[in-house]
Design an enzyme around this catalytic site. Structure first.
Site, mmCIF file in Angstrom:
data_model
loop_
_atom_site.group_PDB
_atom_site.id
_atom_site.type_symbol
_atom_site.label_atom_id
_atom_site.label_comp_id
_atom_site.label_asym_id
_atom_site.label_seq_id
_atom_site.Cartn_x
_atom_site.Cartn_y
_atom_site.Cartn_z
ATOM 1 N N GLY A 342 -67.677 -68.993 5.416
ATOM 2 C CA GLY A 342 -68.396 -69.297 4.190
ATOM 3 C C GLY A 342 -69.132 -70.590 4.340
ATOM 4 O O GLY A 342 -68.997 -71.324 5.333
ATOM 5 N N PHE A 346 -69.974 -78.685 1.053
ATOM 6 C CA PHE A 346 -70.009 -79.780 2.013
ATOM 7 C C PHE A 346 -70.216 -79.324 3.444
ATOM 8 O O PHE A 346 -70.210 -80.129 4.349
ATOM 9 C CB PHE A 346 -68.715 -80.588 1.931
ATOM 10 C CG PHE A 346 -68.552 -81.279 0.619
ATOM 11 C CD1 PHE A 346 -69.489 -82.200 0.186
ATOM 12 C CD2 PHE A 346 -67.465 -81.024 -0.184
ATOM 13 C CE1 PHE A 346 -69.342 -82.850 -1.022
ATOM 14 C CE2 PHE A 346 -67.309 -81.668 -1.393
ATOM 15 C CZ PHE A 346 -68.248 -82.581 -1.822
ATOM 16 N N GLY A 347 -70.331 -78.072 3.672
ATOM 17 C CA GLY A 347 -70.569 -77.652 5.041
ATOM 18 C C GLY A 347 -70.093 -76.242 5.284
ATOM 19 O O GLY A 347 -69.589 -75.576 4.387
ATOM 20 N N LYS A 348 -70.278 -75.814 6.521
ATOM 21 C CA LYS A 348 -69.896 -74.446 6.855
ATOM 22 C C LYS A 348 -68.433 -74.374 7.270
ATOM 23 O O LYS A 348 -67.916 -75.307 7.870
ATOM 24 C CB LYS A 348 -70.750 -73.953 8.016
ATOM 25 C CG LYS A 348 -72.210 -73.808 7.652
ATOM 26 C CD LYS A 348 -72.992 -73.258 8.833
ATOM 27 C CE LYS A 348 -74.438 -73.017 8.412
ATOM 28 N NZ LYS A 348 -75.253 -72.547 9.534
ATOM 29 N N VAL A 349 -67.821 -73.260 6.985
ATOM 30 C CA VAL A 349 -66.423 -73.074 7.354
ATOM 31 C C VAL A 349 -66.330 -71.905 8.327
ATOM 32 O O VAL A 349 -66.877 -70.832 8.069
ATOM 33 C CB VAL A 349 -65.544 -72.766 6.124
ATOM 34 C CG1 VAL A 349 -64.083 -72.727 6.522
ATOM 35 C CG2 VAL A 349 -65.761 -73.803 5.043
ATOM 36 N N ASP A 462 -63.132 -82.515 -6.813
ATOM 37 C CA ASP A 462 -64.019 -81.346 -6.757
ATOM 38 C C ASP A 462 -63.237 -80.072 -7.060
ATOM 39 O O ASP A 462 -63.273 -79.108 -6.304
ATOM 40 C CB ASP A 462 -64.705 -81.274 -5.390
ATOM 41 C CG ASP A 462 -65.975 -80.422 -5.423
ATOM 42 O OD1 ASP A 462 -66.449 -80.107 -6.534
ATOM 43 O OD2 ASP A 462 -66.479 -80.071 -4.353
#
Ligand code: NAG
Ligand code: NAG
Ligand code: NAG
Length: 681
Positions: A342, A346-349, A462
């Protein structure tokens, strides 16, 4: 003479036992008997023979065990040479889950040295063993499991598998079942052990005809497992998710091949009445990846630090494992798109598999322009890595490579809550109310831990649906702890950004830029309303204006029609008290003024009590029209970015006296997709 005599004695003993031996039986349906006696089988736990001869091992209540065994022990070994006999069995079962497509937990054909298994536990233990005796050679337990939950604790391969279990619930061998075990349809199983070849075979079909090919074939010497005499039968269990487990017929034969069951002559379940939400539910749900050896990594740390990455002093923190870039690159196969789980704010996982242990991990790749920001975050990693709570996703370790920070987390195969609330695709089950309520409670417990029970006050910063991950039994786990902190500092050290996600940002955060426990509580309130109502906190595309969920709920609440706010896809199937508590809590937490919001301690208490009268009366609703919860600037923003409903925003609240749009610049951040920076010029 003495020898002849003892041979004679032995012969006569084996002759006698052969005569007394129950080595074959056939049940087409079961005889209910009266209570436990006169029944064809023993009934343990909540097992019951229903009218019509259906043996029900469990019903749909949570954490149950059902046992049923042939009432007399059966001889499994030749008394002359102690070799194991061949055996063969066929049986017909059905699993009907409480919620379509969410099984819990499964059933097992069992050969055991007792017909009661008194110490056994439900849930993932399938009513066979417990946490203490798992794996003991003294268990003398043989089982073939038909498991509908993926338990990572036992290395389950998926949530629909057949496995051979010897003294343990970690299967010696398992395969994905070729048919859906929890479809509610009758399924026939054949299990054959050939003692000459020492091979065990399992076959499966939804028909009366025995397939030629086994789905599972396992070479095994059963002599250490089986005692001379053993009980044969079945065990089933339910956990936090539950299924009814049924048996319709059972044939067993020693030293021969059993006759197949004719499914048409067996009792069967009445056609299930269609549940309203059945349509919305489909694909299977799997389970959670459990604890990974963390201690062992401590000594490993120094060894691992000889990599291509330039290590700076501040990176030599103790605490969670510092992975090498090479290791993570290998684990994620070079951060291949195929491994992408996903793309968060904050960034790609990426999904990864650690080369040594073969454990699955989730690797989050975060880019950051400021070395100072990275440095501050890394300073916190040590303490973040020590966070331990069953409702938090554990950070296993990290790695820095130039401006990239790679964070390694436990892998959560079921993905995030927002997928279950909003994906709308057929493959994702709709979450029924009891599970939604449990998720709300688990997130509350995680926040309470961060705010009050941890060594220092922790803020999540968050909280939102996409940061709540679901484990195998659909408990919520809060992820991405503290990462927002990294983004508070931009490239320009003199500005502070507010970081959060639209709809979850407390109004004071937009003025002060300072995250507090009260801003976490506000975000939690938005999450609760989202889960109850099945709608995002802000839906820009709702007509005619964007929908602000908290306003809608206030309106319904004030007019006494709160039931109308509940997710219509639940078609009224919910506990009214629980929903009322959740809505009250959601509204309280969404209070525009921080002092009007409860502490997480109170929230947890209200939710645990589940009693609406225990929650204080709500203050009157804030003035209508924007609800006071959202600053004008937000609405500007929402309008200015109508194509997406779920954006993460960050911007500098400083030096913006005019509040005019022309004062801001907006730039999409390259790697993190939907992240949008608003910064004052
Ligand atoms: C099951 O019980 C019924 C009634 O007692 C009996 O007639 C039948 O033979 C039993 N079946 C087996 C296979 O033992
Ligand atoms: C399941 O069985 C138990 C024990 O007989 C009973 O208390 C419970 O109400 C049953 N649950 C359902 C859903 O029928
Ligand atoms: C038991 O073993 C003896 C010796 O190997 C053999 O002669 C006999 O047939 C076996 N009995 C059965 C029931 O298999």
């Amino acid at each position: 003479m003495a020898i002849t005599f003892s041979v004679l004695l032995l012969l006569s003993i084996s002759l006698l036992s052969a005569l007394a031996q129950h080595d074959e039986f056939q049940f087409s349906g079961f005889n209910p008997g009266n209570g436990n006696s006169n029944s064809n089988v023993t009934l343990g736990g909540i097992a019951k023979v229903q009218n019509g001869g259906i043996l029900r091992l469990t019903n749909e209540t949570l954490r149950l065990i059902g046992h049923s065994f042939y009432p007399v022990p059966i001889r499994f070994k030749n008394s002359t040479d102690a070799s194991v006999f061949s055996f063969s069995t066929a049986f017909a079962f059905a699993i009907v889950p409480q919620y379509p497509k969410l099984g819990g937990h499964g059933l097992a054909f069992t050969i055991a040295n007792s017909s009661s298994l008194p110490e056994a536990l439900p849930s993932q233990y399938l009513g066979l063993l417990n946490a203490k005796n798992i794996g003991n050679a003294s268990n003398h337990l043989f089982a073939v499991e038909f498991d509908t939950v993926q338990d990572f604790e036992f290395g389950d391969i998926n949530d629909n598998h057949v496995g051979i279990d010897l003294n343990n619930l970690a299967s010696n061998k398992s395969v994905a079942a070729p048919i859906n075990l929890k479809s509610g349809e009758t399924i026939q199983v054949w299990i054959d052990f050939d003692s000459a070849r020492k091979v065990l075979e399992v076959r499966l079909a939804s028909s009366s005809a025995k397939p030629a090919k086994p789905i599972l074939s396992y070479a095994v010497d059963l002599s250490p497992i089986l005692l001379n005499e053993m009980y044969v039968g079945f065990s089933a269990s339910t956990g936090l998710l539950a299924s009814s487990h049924y048996l319709f017929g059972w044939n067993f034969k020693m030293n021969g091949v059993v006759k197949s069951l004719d499914l048409s002559s067996l009792p069967s379940l009445p056609k299930p009445k269609k549940r309203n939400y059945a349509l919305l539910i489909a694909a299977p749900v799997s389970a959670l990846f459990f604890l990974i050896a963390a201690l062992a990594t401590a000594g490993y740390l120094l060894y691992k630090i000889k990599t291509a990455d330039v290590i700076e002093d501040w990176e030599l923190v103790t605490g969670p494992h510092r992975f090498s870039y090479k290791e993570l690159k290998y684990a994620t196969r070079g951060f291949r798109e195929k491994e992408l789980l996903g793309q968060g704010g904050f960034g790609k996982v990426y999904r990864g598999v650690l080369p040594g242990t073969k454990e699955e991990i989730a690797v989050k790749r975060v880019s950051h322009e400021s070395r100072q920001g990275l440095r501050e975050f890394v300073a916190e990693i040590a303490s973040i890595g020590r966070l331990r709570h069953r409702n938090l996703v554990r950070m296993q370790g990290w790695c820095r490579r130039r401006a990239d920070l790679l964070l390694v987390y436990d892998y959560m195969p079921n993905g995030s809550l927002d997928k279950y609330l909003f994906s709308g695709d057929e493959a994702t089950p709709l979450l029924p109310w009891p599970i939604r309520f449990r998720v709300i409670r688990s997130v509350a417990a995680a926040l309470l831990y961060l705010h009050e029970e941890w060594e220092s006050v922790g803020l999540h910063r968050d909280v939102k649906a996409s940061n709540v991950l679901l484990d195998g039994e659909l408990n919520g786990r809060l992820g991405d702890f503290g990462l927002a902190r990294l983004y508070e500092r931009g490239a320009n050290p003199s500005t502070t950004r507010v970081v959060g996600t639209l709809g979850y940002l407390a109004p004071e955060l937009t003025r002060t830029g300072k995250a507090t426990t009260a801003t976490d509580v506000f975000a939690f309130g938005a999450l609760v309303l989202e889960v109850v109502c099945g709608r995002r906190p802000i839906e820009p595309k709702a007509l005619p204006d964007e929908l602000v969920l908290v306003d809608l709920v206030w309106e319904k609440w004030a007019s006494g029609k709160w039931r109308e706010a509940v997710d219509p896809r639940l078609v009224g199937e919910f506990d009214e008290d629980e929903v009322e508590v959740a809505l009250r809590v959601g509204l309280m937490c969404s209070h525009p003024v921080p002092a009007g919001r409860p502490e997480m301690r109170d929230v947890v208490r209200f939710l645990e009590d589940g009693d609406p009268t225990g929650v204080p009366e709500l203050p009157s609703p804030p003035p209508a029209g924007g609800g006071g919860s959202y600053e004008v600037g937000f609405e500007d923003f929402v309008h200015s970015y109508p194509s997406s409903s779920f954006e993460k925003v960050s911007w500098s609240p400083t030096l913006n006296p005019n509040g005019g749009r022309s004062d801001r610049t907006m730039a999409a951040q390259e790697e993190s997709g939907p992240v949008v920076f608003f910064s004052a010029v």
